[in-house]
Design an enzyme around this catalytic site. Sequence first.
Site, PDB file in Angstrom:
ATOM      1  N   HIS A  80      -9.205  -5.720   7.166  1.00 56.72           N
ATOM      2  CA  HIS A  80      -9.279  -5.079   7.928  1.00 56.72           C
ATOM      3  C   HIS A  80     -10.180  -4.704   8.468  1.00 56.72           C
ATOM      4  CE1 HIS A  80      -4.242  -4.213   7.291  1.00 56.72           C
ATOM      5  NE2 HIS A  80      -4.775  -6.094   7.930  1.00 56.72           N
ATOM      6  N   GLU A  82     -11.498  -1.091   8.030  1.00 60.26           N
ATOM      7  CA  GLU A  82     -11.689   0.236   7.408  1.00 60.26           C
ATOM      8  C   GLU A  82     -12.636  -0.835   6.239  1.00 60.26           C
ATOM      9  OE1 GLU A  82      -8.689  -0.442   8.802  1.00 60.26           O
ATOM     10  OE2 GLU A  82      -7.814   1.431   8.190  1.00 60.26           O
ATOM     11  N   CYS A 110      -3.354   1.079   6.872  1.00 62.09           N
ATOM     12  CA  CYS A 110      -2.860   0.670   5.999  1.00 62.09           C
ATOM     13  C   CYS A 110      -2.283   1.284   5.119  1.00 62.09           C
ATOM     14  CB  CYS A 110      -2.123  -0.370   6.172  1.00 62.09           C
ATOM     15  SG  CYS A 110      -3.680  -1.606   5.500  1.00 62.09           S
ATOM     16  N   CYS A 113      -5.530   0.088   2.740  1.00 64.27           N
ATOM     17  CA  CYS A 113      -7.184   0.166   3.926  1.00 64.27           C
ATOM     18  C   CYS A 113      -7.046   1.833   3.295  1.00 64.27           C
ATOM     19  CB  CYS A 113      -7.350   0.477   4.482  1.00 64.27           C
ATOM     20  SG  CYS A 113      -6.956  -1.031   6.081  1.00 64.27           S
TER      21      CYS A 113
HETATM   22 ZN    ZN Z   1      -5.540  -1.433   6.437  1.00 62.85          ZN
END
Ligand code: ZN
Length: 188
Positions: A80, A82, A110, A113
């Site tokens: 992701h 991040e 999410c 992260c």
């Molecule tokens: Zn994430």
Amino acid sequence: MPNLSAVSAKRLNRRRNTFAGRHLYVQMKDEDFMRLAIEQARKGDQTPGAGEVGCVIVRDGEVLAAGHNEAELRFDPSAHAEIVTLRRLGEKLRTTDFRGCTVYCTLQPCTMCTVACIWGRISRIVYGATRDDVHSMYFDARHINTADLVRDAFRDDIEIRGGVLSGECAQFYYRPHENPPLAEQRNR
Ligand SMILES: [Zn+2]
């Protein structure tokens, strides 16, 4: 390093006001840094196999790392925006202690992260589009609120601000009323 964002940050940092013959530097605001995260989201959107979530990490007004989602590009479900950016930050600072850093992300982080930010001792999380602004495909069903998640980890020293330039950020994502193809819905 993602040069585009670094250059943009410098340009913005150089903006000055003149007052009584003295130069006053204009402090960059959350919105300015979010615009740099949006640049990253756009880059991810335009890169085949990459994803349209962007992130920059800032400390003391300086952009230290930037990235976008690379999950499909790297065949790595953890890539992701991040996580990609936190990894770059760690490589740059040669530490896993990111106290004093702010994570700017175009989409509400999410669970994975958010917890990565906790492990990295990130001081602030600022995000753009909120869970309510986008389709449910971007989140798991249980962890509704980023702030609650941080509290669940017994942390009270991470400041969270959501909804910064949420309209601009949300343009990159399926909206709540839309019907994305099932193949794109990674949470199913
Ligand atoms: Zn994430």
